[in-house]
Design a protein around this motif. Sequence first.
Motif, PDB file in Angstrom:
ATOM      1  N   THR A  48       1.000  -1.249  -0.689  1.00  0.00           N
ATOM      2  CA  THR A  48      -0.276  -0.033  -0.001  1.00  0.00           C
ATOM      3  C   THR A  48       0.891   1.378  -0.160  1.00  0.00           C
ATOM      4  O   THR A  48       1.786   1.125   1.173  1.00  0.00           O
ATOM      5  CB  THR A  48      -0.790   0.148   1.276  1.00  0.00           C
ATOM      6  N   ALA A  49       0.562   2.370  -0.762  1.00  0.00           N
ATOM      7  CA  ALA A  49       1.561   3.424  -0.919  1.00  0.00           C
ATOM      8  C   ALA A  49       0.824   4.249  -0.505  1.00  0.00           C
ATOM      9  O   ALA A  49      -0.529   5.129  -0.771  1.00  0.00           O
ATOM     10  CB  ALA A  49       2.047   2.960  -2.267  1.00  0.00           C
ATOM     11  N   ASN A  50       1.041   4.860   0.266  1.00  0.00           N
ATOM     12  CA  ASN A  50       0.594   6.686   1.162  1.00  0.00           C
ATOM     13  C   ASN A  50       1.050   7.532   0.411  1.00  0.00           C
ATOM     14  O   ASN A  50       2.856   7.901   0.520  1.00  0.00           O
ATOM     15  CB  ASN A  50       0.347   6.878   2.267  1.00  0.00           C
ATOM     16  N   GLN A  51       0.689   8.709   0.062  1.00  0.00           N
ATOM     17  CA  GLN A  51       1.938  10.167   0.250  1.00  0.00           C
ATOM     18  C   GLN A  51       2.134  10.407   1.430  1.00  0.00           C
ATOM     19  O   GLN A  51       1.999  10.290   2.362  1.00  0.00           O
ATOM     20  CB  GLN A  51       1.186  10.739  -1.151  1.00  0.00           C
ATOM     21  N   GLY A  52       3.480  10.342   0.635  1.00  0.00           N
ATOM     22  CA  GLY A  52       3.988  11.044   2.073  1.00  0.00           C
ATOM     23  C   GLY A  52       4.809  10.250   2.956  1.00  0.00           C
ATOM     24  O   GLY A  52       5.534  10.379   4.199  1.00  0.00           O
ATOM     25  N   SER A  53       4.666   9.112   2.528  1.00  0.00           N
ATOM     26  CA  SER A  53       4.910   8.193   4.101  1.00  0.00           C
ATOM     27  C   SER A  53       5.246   6.679   3.010  1.00  0.00           C
ATOM     28  O   SER A  53       5.398   6.693   1.918  1.00  0.00           O
ATOM     29  CB  SER A  53       3.753   7.474   4.844  1.00  0.00           C
ATOM     30  N   GLU A  54       6.076   5.727   4.090  1.00  0.00           N
ATOM     31  CA  GLU A  54       7.091   4.436   2.966  1.00  0.00           C
ATOM     32  C   GLU A  54       5.627   3.734   2.170  1.00  0.00           C
ATOM     33  O   GLU A  54       4.661   3.947   3.856  1.00  0.00           O
ATOM     34  CB  GLU A  54       7.416   4.192   4.378  1.00  0.00           C
ATOM     35  N   ALA A  55       6.066   3.049   1.212  1.00  0.00           N
ATOM     36  CA  ALA A  55       4.389   1.759   1.828  1.00  0.00           C
ATOM     37  C   ALA A  55       5.089   1.287   2.846  1.00  0.00           C
ATOM     38  O   ALA A  55       5.723   0.309   3.340  1.00  0.00           O
ATOM     39  CB  ALA A  55       5.091   1.364   0.284  1.00  0.00           C
ATOM     40  N   THR A  56       3.568   0.133   2.791  1.00  0.00           N
ATOM     41  CA  THR A  56       3.458  -1.397   3.128  1.00  0.00           C
ATOM     42  C   THR A  56       3.390  -2.350   2.922  1.00  0.00           C
ATOM     43  O   THR A  56       2.266  -2.064   2.086  1.00  0.00           O
ATOM     44  CB  THR A  56       2.221  -0.676   4.182  1.00  0.00           C
ATOM     45  N   TYR A  57       4.158  -2.755   3.002  1.00  0.00           N
ATOM     46  CA  TYR A  57       4.055  -3.924   2.622  1.00  0.00           C
ATOM     47  C   TYR A  57       3.854  -5.305   3.108  1.00  0.00           C
ATOM     48  O   TYR A  57       3.429  -4.847   4.799  1.00  0.00           O
ATOM     49  CB  TYR A  57       5.610  -3.891   2.722  1.00  0.00           C
ATOM     50  N   GLU A  58       3.260  -6.513   2.182  1.00  0.00           N
ATOM     51  CA  GLU A  58       2.063  -7.666   2.824  1.00  0.00           C
ATOM     52  C   GLU A  58       3.824  -8.248   3.251  1.00  0.00           C
ATOM     53  O   GLU A  58       4.986  -8.722   2.447  1.00  0.00           O
ATOM     54  CB  GLU A  58       1.860  -7.914   1.669  1.00  0.00           C
ATOM     55  N   SER A  59       2.967  -9.119   4.420  1.00  0.00           N
ATOM     56  CA  SER A  59       4.128 -10.415   4.122  1.00  0.00           C
ATOM     57  C   SER A  59       4.338 -11.690   2.932  1.00  0.00           C
ATOM     58  O   SER A  59       3.568 -11.498   1.737  1.00  0.00           O
ATOM     59  CB  SER A  59       3.240 -11.407   4.671  1.00  0.00           C
ATOM     60  N   GLY A  60       5.829 -11.401   2.324  1.00  0.00           N
ATOM     61  CA  GLY A  60       5.869 -11.935   1.419  1.00  0.00           C
ATOM     62  C   GLY A  60       6.715 -11.202   0.315  1.00  0.00           C
ATOM     63  O   GLY A  60       7.469 -11.581   0.051  1.00  0.00           O
TER      64      GLY A  60
END
Lengths: 111, 113
Positions: A48-60
């Motif tokens: 998941t990519a939010n503007q202004g912050s690091e992306a959040t990655y799913e397991s794997g």
Amino acid sequence: SAVISQKPSRDICQRGTSLTIQCQVDSQVTMMFWYRQQPGQSLTLIATANQGSEATYESGFVIDKFPISRPNLTFSTLTVSNMSPEDSSIYLCSVEATEAFFGQGTRLTVV
Amino acid sequence: AQSVTQPDIHITVSEGASLELRCNYSYGATPYLFWYVQSPGQGLQLLLKYFSGDTLVQGIKGFEAEFKRSQSSFNLRKPSVHWSDAAEYFCAVATLGFQKLVFGTGTRLLVSP
């Protein structure tokens, strides 16, 4: 309804190289999502990519393999790094609007 | 964790016959449910969605789906299938706040003459 454009639509790449996929939305959105669809499989969320912050990655999925940029509210890129044949998939971006629209996808073949 | 089950991997229907594709979900709260269609070499097209209200949802291309909370199901139906309906169909559930979509494994619809 949001219109989502992805580039490239398809590509054939050599193993060990990297490919950057672009996703452009015609309206400002808070959240953008990157999915992978391996051959004959369903869709799996990469990050998941939010503007202004690091992306959040799913397991794997890890940032070194799938770095993501989100420079503004209408654009994001996904890079598939150091590719191997196992990375051959369709990569799709999506936005968080209630309709959950998808781009047409990028069909990647790694040889 | 949320999950979606589509028990039928393949379904073959005669053109003009009725269709029902099954979808069962697992989610602790009120689900947001979606059906998508993917034609060969194409992206995902949203057929319909359910958020709340009337449990029978109408979509595009003559499709409808019925939400049944007691059965945790959201089956897709069409009264008369056309050859152009041959495609892969995915059911999905959205997590709280639309953080992401969780997809089922898909059902491939084949339409016979």
